[in-house]
Structure formats: structure tokens, C-alpha cells
Design a protein around this motif. Structure first.
Motif, short mmCIF file in Angstrom:
data_model
loop_
_atom_site.label_atom_id
_atom_site.label_comp_id
_atom_site.label_asym_id
_atom_site.label_seq_id
_atom_site.Cartn_x
_atom_site.Cartn_y
_atom_site.Cartn_z
N PRO A 248 -5.65 -0.98 11.96
CA PRO A 248 -4.63 -1.99 11.65
C PRO A 248 -4.81 -2.59 10.26
O PRO A 248 -3.83 -2.92 9.58
N HIS A 249 -6.05 -2.74 9.84
CA HIS A 249 -6.30 -3.29 8.50
C HIS A 249 -5.79 -2.32 7.42
O HIS A 249 -5.23 -2.76 6.41
N LEU A 250 -5.97 -1.03 7.64
CA LEU A 250 -5.46 -0.04 6.70
C LEU A 250 -3.93 -0.02 6.71
O LEU A 250 -3.29 0.08 5.65
N HIS A 251 -3.34 -0.13 7.89
CA HIS A 251 -1.88 -0.10 7.98
C HIS A 251 -1.24 -1.24 7.19
O HIS A 251 -0.25 -1.04 6.48
N PHE A 252 -1.79 -2.43 7.32
CA PHE A 252 -1.21 -3.59 6.62
C PHE A 252 -1.75 -3.75 5.20
O PHE A 252 -1.43 -4.72 4.53
N GLY A 253 -2.54 -2.80 4.77
CA GLY A 253 -3.02 -2.83 3.39
C GLY A 253 -3.99 -3.95 3.11
O GLY A 253 -4.09 -4.43 1.98
N GLU A 254 -4.73 -4.38 4.12
CA GLU A 254 -5.74 -5.42 3.91
C GLU A 254 -7.02 -4.81 3.33
O GLU A 254 -7.90 -5.54 2.86
N ILE A 255 -7.08 -3.50 3.37
CA ILE A 255 -8.18 -2.75 2.77
C ILE A 255 -7.62 -1.37 2.45
O ILE A 255 -6.68 -0.91 3.09
N SER A 256 -8.18 -0.72 1.44
CA SER A 256 -7.68 0.60 1.05
C SER A 256 -8.71 1.66 1.40
O SER A 256 -9.91 1.37 1.51
#
Length: 477
Positions: A248-256
Motif C-alpha cells: 500500500p505504501h508503494l501504491h500511494f507513492g509514500e515510498i519508491s
């Protein structure tokens, strides 16, 4: 003094954000703007679980910006703009008029509806005399940068990964820009006014998640300190936290993915007996493969990638069976555990995702679209590219898909990957005290099954497997 708008979408972080870094480096003032425009995403507007995550991720981004003595500026795009234009375009024009901004910066998204919207917005703003710049923030490589020797998109993962693997170290992650001089709108709306949170608090079980850039880094630290060292075997065990849980963090771009790979390499740079990171990097490669497929084949969320599957005869839609599947009441323990975990936490272990999808599409022979749409509404990591790729992979209709004859046996799978039934016992309390292997197949003891209150299996696994194979054979001929 020049001012630029940074149009935030699913790049909700300050570090390694190319659009933000470029804007801060070229202009004296930056307006960090989020435009809420779900109607512009067509039928793939964020589902309920994604909206919950988005609310908290926007709040986290706002807190990060307040460290720079500013705030996230929020606006709402109307479905039908007054001038007949795109809602987001109208919002951007209003902000440009109010602030005197001369440029708009944003990071790319690859969903078909958003691509079309962004192209229209860019063309209109450039016609207005604005400078518009876009960047790749969430993939290692843009989809048009990788191709076969015949200049065709890859349809098989392994050669795709061999190509991509040579490129993932080409660029270093960008630092958070500082100083970051922020500007504000006269009347931004509040994040609460977007109405993203559910009226009924069904998301109580989501407390284990911490949306936002800081939460993403914390999750990565936990993974680096423990699970990554046992990833090859641990990733298949649903009772353990053997995966990174970064989806989910990758999906929302909170981390790359660039940050993830760089941080893991740095974490183990000076250690003896460092774990092999390749199996995990390869999984990130699968994520990238899904986005490249979506770019080149934008119909994959709705249509069979393999057109031969258009001849496959799905069973008539079974509302009763579909309801039992959604509610985790199929009478197949590992499947029910996964579906209940999904409802309670907004997430499901990847191995179990394959099992619940196999039961739906092969034993029940319900169309993969039905499962795809349910996951879209209930997963906090619902991602158009990877959701579509995953469902088509299991159904057998996708790129590099599982062979049509691969029909997972949920009993042997749970015996192998949840041998003591810890995962099942956690999510299916009716079977908490099941003796031995009955936790995997409680119907083998009718007296126990009746006493437990657990339902009988929705299907005969052996018979429906044979029926599915027969249907596949007919469609091939």
C-alpha cells in the motif's frame, strides 16, 4: 519571484519526489496541491479501503509539509466543470489565476483514464502559456524505456526482469528538498471535507497500518531487520510477517522502489553473511511488470490478455456462492481465513490471494472480473495494474499466466504453508481447537464439523477441479 504548482496524486512523499525536487530547485515558491477528482478515474475510482488509506496518507503528507512552515493545499474537482472542461484542469486554472503560478509539475501515473486526463490537462495548460513538466516517480523505468530486441513490449516476466535488473541502480534516490518555500491558497478545503472515511467504522482492524511516508520507512526498517533475511522461505507462510507489507505504501507513492532497494543495500553493506536481496527485488520487478503491461495493454483490467480465453465458458454468476466467498464462509479453511483477514485488515497474504482466486475462478468458475472488483474495494493496496495482472495470472488468461491446468488445492496448500494451522486458527475461530489436520479439512470428521458450527464446503474440490479442466479443454478445441 516565480511560483510553481506541484500537483500531488499518488506520490504522497517529500523524499525522492522528482516533481517536487525540480519545482523547488527552479522556483522561489511552491504550492503543494492535491486535487480530489475520483470521477476522472472512471470506473476505477478508489474503493472503500483505498479511500481510508488516502485520507490518512494525505494527513501524513500535510504533517510533513508543516515541518517546512506550510501545508498541503486541497481542492475538489467537480464532475462537470462550469466551462465544460476537465475538473482538475479547471482547478489548476483557478489556482494559477489566484497565485500567478507559471509552471505545473507532476509525477506520472499509468492508469488508462488518468493518462488520457493528464494528456488533456497538459495540452490545455501549455496552450495557456504554462510550463508543464512530468516525471517518473514510482517505477524504476518508464514503460516505453524497455522493449524486446524486436521493439515489442515484454509479455513474459523473466526476460523482462533480466532487462530491468540491469537498470535499477542507474539513478540514486533524491533527498527531500530543503529549503522548501511553500505558498498557500486563500480558501483550501480540509482533508475531512473529502469524505474519504467510512460513515460506519468498519476499518477498526486497520489500526496495524500507519499510512504515510514515515510509516513506509518504519515498515521497511522492520523488514530489513528481520523478514528480508528469510524472505525466500518466509514469504509463503501466511502466519508469519515474512513479506515487506510495503504494497500500500508503494501504491500511494509514500515510498519508491528506488528508495527500497537503496535502503536495503545500505542496510547490509558492511555486514558479513548479508542476505540475498534478489528474491525480494524480483518481486518488486513483478510489480513493475504489471505497470508496464497496463501501459501497453490498457484493456487488461476488463478483458482477457490472452484472447483465446474469450472462448472459455464461465459458469453462470452464482450470487449465493459469491456472497459466501466474500464473507469467508466457503467451508474451505485457508480460503475463509484469507477472506476474513482481507475484510478485517484491508490486506491479504499473497500466497492466500492465489488460493482464494483459484477457488473462485476455477472451482466455482466465476469470472475473474468479479474477484478483481471485490479486491478493488477491499484492499488497501488495490492497484489497477497489479490487481488485474494477479487475477488474470491465476485465471490463466493473463501475461505469463499460470497454466490453465494449475488449479491450487487449498487443503494441500494450507498443509504445506500453514502446517500447524496458526493462520487458520487466528482468522477462523470456529476451528481454533481443531485437532491435528482437521484444521485444514474439518469435513473429514462430520461430528466435529457439526459441533464446530463451521459450514460444509461450498464445493467438492476434486469434482469441480475435473469440471474446470474439462471446460478448459473444450475452450481450447
Amino acid at each position: 519571484m516565480t511560483t510553481a504548482i506541484v500537483w500531488f496524486r499518488r506520490d504522497l512523499r517529500l523524499a525522492d519526489n522528482p516533481a517536487l525536487v525540480a519545482a523547488a530547485g527552479a522556483h522561489e515558491r511552491v504550492i503543494p496541491l492535491y486535487i480530489h477528482a475520483p470521477d476522472e478515474e472512471g470506473e476505477w475510482a478508489p474503493g472503500a479501503a483505498s479511500r481510508w488509506w488516502l485520507h490518512h496518507s494525505l494527513e501524513a503528507l500535510d504533517r510533513g509539509l508543516r515541518r517546512h512552515k506550510g501545508a498541503l493545499q486541497v481542492a475538489i474537482a467537480h464532475e462537470r466543470a462550469p466551462t465544460g472542461g476537465e475538473g482538475s484542469l479547471e482547478v489548476l486554472r483557478k489556482v494559477i489565476k489566484e497565485t500567478g503560478a507559471s509552471a505545473v509539475y507532476f509525477n506520472l501515473l499509468y492508469d488508462p483514464a488518468i493518462r488520457k486526463r493528464d494528456a488533456k490537462v497538459r495540452k490545455a495548460l501549455e496552450a495557456d502559456g504554462l510550463d508543464v513538466a512530468s516525471f517518473n516517480a514510482n517505477l524504476w523505468c518508464d514503460p516505453w524505456e524497455i522493449a524486446t530486441k524486436e521493439d515489442e513490449p515484454y509479455r513474459v516476466f523473466t526476460p523482462f526482469w533480466r532487462n530491468l535488473r540491469t537498470r535499477i541502480d542507474e539513478h540514486a534516490a533524491l533527498d527531500e528538498p530543503t529549503p522548501l518555500r511553500l505558498d498557500a491558497l486563500k480558501k483550501p478545503v480540509s482533508i475531512d471535507s473529502l469524505g474519504l472515511l467510512p460513515e460506519l467504522d468498519w476499518a477498526k482492524g486497520f489500526h496495524e497500518w500507519t499510512p504515510g511516508e514515515e510509516g513506509a520507512q518504519e515498515m521497511l526498517s522492520l523488514f530489513a531487520d528481520d523478514a528480508v533475511g528469510h524472505y525466500s522461505e518466509g514469504r509463503d507462510l501466511p502466519a508469519r510477517h515474512g513479506t515487506s507489507r510495503l504494497s500500500p505504501h508503494l501504491h500511494f507513492g509514500e515510498i519508491s522502489p528506488r528508495q527500497v532497494a537503496e535502503r536495503l543495500r545500505a542496510h547490509f553493506a558492511r555486514r558479513k553473511n548479508a542476505p540475498d536481496l534478489e528474491p525480494y527485488l524480483r518481486q518488486l520487478g513483478w510489480r513493475e511488470f504489471g505497470h508496464h503491461l497496463l501501459w501497453h495493454f490498457p484493456d487488461t483490467p476488463k478483458k482477457n490478455f490472452n484472447k483465446k480465453f474469450d472462448a472459455f465458458k464461465w459458469a453462470k454468476r452464482d450470487a449465493h456462492a459469491l456472497r459466501r466467498w466474500k464473507q469467508g464462509k466457503t467451508g474451505i479453511p485457508i480460503v475463509d481465513a484469507g477472506m476474513r483477514e482481507l475484510w478485517a485488515t484491508g490486506w491479504m497474504h499473497n500466497r492466500v490471494r492465489m488460493l482464494v482466486a483459484s477457488l473462485l475462478t476455477k472451482n466455482l468458475r466465476q469470472h475473474w472480473l468479479l474477484g478483481e472488483k471485490w479486491f478493488w474495494d477491499t484492499l488497501v493496496d488495490a492497484d489497477l495494474a497489479n490487481n488485474a495482472m494477479g487475477w488474470q495470472w491465476v485465471a490463466g488468461s493473463g501475461a505469463d499466466a499460470a497454466p490453465y491446468f494449475r488449479i491450487f488445492n487449498p487443503v494441500t496448500q494450507s498443509e504445506k504453508f500453514d502446517p500447524d494451522g496458526a493462520y487458520i486458527r487466528r482468522w477462523v475461530p470456529e476451528l481454533r481447537d481443531a485437532p491435528g489436520k482437521l484444521v485444514h479439512a474439518p469435513w473429514e470428521d462430520e461430528a466435529y464439523l457439526k459441533a464446530s458450527g463451521y459450514p460444509k464446503p461450498i464445493v467438492d474440490l476434486k469434482a469441480t477441479r475435473e469440471q474446470a479442466l474439462l471446460a478448459y479443454q473444450k475452450s481450447k478445441s
